[in-house]
Scaffold this active site. Structure first.
Site, PDB file in Angstrom:
ATOM      1  N   ALA A 131       0.863  -0.925  -0.034  1.00  0.00           N
ATOM      2  CA  ALA A 131      -0.225   0.222   0.102  1.00  0.00           C
ATOM      3  C   ALA A 131       0.713   0.834   0.336  1.00  0.00           C
ATOM      4  CB  ALA A 131      -0.663  -0.155   1.355  1.00  0.00           C
ATOM      5  N   PRO A 133       3.376   4.047  -1.295  1.00  0.00           N
ATOM      6  CA  PRO A 133       3.170   5.728   0.228  1.00  0.00           C
ATOM      7  C   PRO A 133       1.850   5.877   0.592  1.00  0.00           C
ATOM      8  CG  PRO A 133       4.123   6.366  -1.697  1.00  0.00           C
ATOM      9  CD  PRO A 133       4.158   4.789  -2.438  1.00  0.00           C
ATOM     10  N   CYS A 256       4.513  -0.474 -12.606  1.00  0.00           N
ATOM     11  CA  CYS A 256       4.536   0.289 -13.050  1.00  0.00           C
ATOM     12  C   CYS A 256       6.090   0.275 -13.843  1.00  0.00           C
ATOM     13  CB  CYS A 256       4.735   1.278 -12.213  1.00  0.00           C
ATOM     14  SG  CYS A 256       5.946   1.530 -11.143  1.00  0.00           S
TER      15      CYS A 256
HETATM   16  C1  SAM Z   1       4.208  -0.453  -6.334  1.00  0.00           C
HETATM   17  S1  SAM Z   1       4.435   0.333  -4.435  1.00  0.00           S
HETATM   18  C2  SAM Z   1       3.126   0.515  -4.462  1.00  0.00           C
HETATM   19  C3  SAM Z   1       2.538   2.235  -3.604  1.00  0.00           C
HETATM   20  C4  SAM Z   1       1.393   2.022  -3.655  1.00  0.00           C
HETATM   21  N1  SAM Z   1       0.354   1.622  -3.900  1.00  0.00           N
HETATM   22  C5  SAM Z   1       0.505   3.517  -4.325  1.00  0.00           C
HETATM   23  O1  SAM Z   1      -0.436   3.408  -4.442  1.00  0.00           O
HETATM   24  O2  SAM Z   1       1.227   4.440  -3.223  1.00  0.00           O
HETATM   25  C6  SAM Z   1       5.179  -1.796  -4.019  1.00  0.00           C
HETATM   26  C7  SAM Z   1       5.052  -1.726  -2.533  1.00  0.00           C
HETATM   27  O3  SAM Z   1       5.030  -2.939  -2.160  1.00  0.00           O
HETATM   28  C8  SAM Z   1       5.852  -3.310  -0.692  1.00  0.00           C
HETATM   29  N2  SAM Z   1       6.040  -4.804  -0.550  1.00  0.00           N
HETATM   30  C9  SAM Z   1       7.126  -5.098  -0.678  1.00  0.00           C
HETATM   31  N3  SAM Z   1       7.559  -6.130  -1.372  1.00  0.00           N
HETATM   32  C10 SAM Z   1       6.390  -6.089  -0.275  1.00  0.00           C
HETATM   33  C11 SAM Z   1       5.751  -7.668   0.052  1.00  0.00           C
HETATM   34  N4  SAM Z   1       6.263  -8.826   0.531  1.00  0.00           N
HETATM   35  N5  SAM Z   1       4.421  -7.287   0.876  1.00  0.00           N
HETATM   36  C12 SAM Z   1       3.413  -6.186   0.455  1.00  0.00           C
HETATM   37  N6  SAM Z   1       4.563  -5.251   0.131  1.00  0.00           N
HETATM   38  C13 SAM Z   1       5.399  -5.870  -0.703  1.00  0.00           C
HETATM   39  C14 SAM Z   1       6.618  -2.191  -0.964  1.00  0.00           C
HETATM   40  O4  SAM Z   1       7.212  -2.109   0.176  1.00  0.00           O
HETATM   41  C15 SAM Z   1       6.090  -1.315  -1.773  1.00  0.00           C
HETATM   42  O5  SAM Z   1       6.068  -0.310  -0.731  1.00  0.00           O
END
Ligand code: SAM
Length: 328
Positions: A131, A133, A256
């Site tokens: 989720a 930032p 993305c």
């Molecule tokens: C693309 S970003 C998400 C952006 C967010 N959905 C937004 O719209 O602001 C992906 C996120 O997944 C998190 N992430 C990484 N490994 C993960 C895991 N095993 N489980 C859940 N989240 C994870 C990262 O830390 C990062 O914050």
């Protein structure tokens, strides 16, 4: 330092040239031109319906902005309000103030497509698995009065950022009802099996736009070498999301990046190994939004937004799956 002053990292660009010329053919050159030219990037403004940004809306309209998603189904346009400008101008982001909600969120318009595809309805239990930032969590809350919203982010610093975003946009009464966790998303399906009506997996990915501006060759080399590990993690996150869905529920998977391995291949792998899900056709949504976004042709199992001149949004891959229920 603003993006205008940042330098394109040649190492990443050379790598993308090899991979994306092969995967996207002639479509790569247009996307490349946009991705390497921050001066022509456009920015969208998502309004916060928990404030009353009427003056802001008037200001946007009189400054060349127009509403996105005006005719797009299944969005209920009275809820998610987003304005875009054909010119590459950036609306200044608002500062966080402890006692005042922000009126708007500045973002890449394509980031809203996963939320539009998720099509959250009043009363549904929703999980935003990755989720931080928090842009998509805020957008979900604009779309409907969810029965419950669970926002998960395992990275502690990013989780702090997520909490700050939610506190900046969501009234306290609603904020107290949001369930926050810092779990590895791969485990959520086991802990919360068959609980949610809708799950968003906005997966950790290569993030092409930001990788192209890697600060040094060491960072770039590390990122490229770790890239091959991402599809496995993405597949496991999606598998966990499917387990967390109740029968008849929907998951939206997004990234993305333009990377085929992180997009269509992940969905193909899931469809080949999970017997209880079927793909949902998003071509209707693409048709309705084709005047605002450039979608790559011939992408299996989902939509891929290609950055294009005058439509500099993306990259964004979106796919939707349905977990079969007793009536399917
Ligand atoms: C693309 S970003 C998400 C952006 C967010 N959905 C937004 O719209 O602001 C992906 C996120 O997944 C998190 N992430 C990484 N490994 C993960 C895991 N095993 N489980 C859940 N989240 C994870 C990262 O830390 C990062 O914050």
């Amino acid at each position: 330092m603003g993006m205008q002053q940042k330098r394109v990292c040649k190492l990443v660009l050379d790598y993308f040239d090899i991979v994306y010329s092969r995967e996207l053919g002639r479509h790569w050159s247009g996307a490349r031109e946009v991705l390497t030219s921050p001066a022509i990037w456009q920015y969208a403004v998502m309004l916060n319906n928990f404030t009353s940004p009427w003056e802001l809306e008037k200001h946007l309209l009189s400054n060349g902005y127009h509403p996105l998603f005006q005719d797009a189904v299944p969005l209920r346009k009275e809820t998610l309000k987003c304005y875009i400008n054909e010119r590459p101008c950036k609306f200044r982001s608002q500062r966080h103030q402890a006692d005042k909600l922000k009126d708007y969120y500045v973002l890449n318009a394509s980031s809203l497509l996963p939320v539009v595809a998720l099509d959250v309805r009043d009363g549904e239990r929703v999980l935003d698995m990755c989720a931080a930032p928090g842009g998509k969590s805020v957008a979900i809350l604009q779309c409907a009065s969810t029965g419950s919203l669970h926002c998960n982010e395992p990275d502690i610093d990013r989780s702090r950022r997520l909490k700050k975003t939610l506190a900046s946009f969501v009234p306290t009464t609603l904020l107290n009802l949001i369930n926050l966790s810092e779990l590895d998303g791969q485990l959520i399906g086991k802990f919360h099996s068959q609980l949610y009506h809708k799950v968003l997996v906005d997966a950790p990915c290569s993030n092409d736009r930001s990788w192209l501006f890697s600060s040094c060759n060491v960072q770039a080399t590390t990122r490229i070498s770790q890239r091959t590990m991402l599809p496995l993690r993405q597949t496991e996150l999606l598998r966990s999301a499917i387990r967390a869905l109740c029968p008849g529920g929907y998951v939206v998977y997004s990234t993305c990046t333009l990377s085929r391995a992180e997009n269509s291949d992940v969905i193909a792998n899931i469809l080949n190994t999970c017997r209880d899900v079927v793909p949902v056709d998003l071509s209707d949504l693409a048709t309705k939004l084709s005047h605002e976004f450039t979608f790559s042709p011939g992408i299996p199992h989902g939509l891929l937004v290609l950055p294009d001149e005058g439509k500099s949004w993306g990259p964004m891959f979106v796919a939707k799956l349905k977990k079969l229920g007793p009536n399917d």
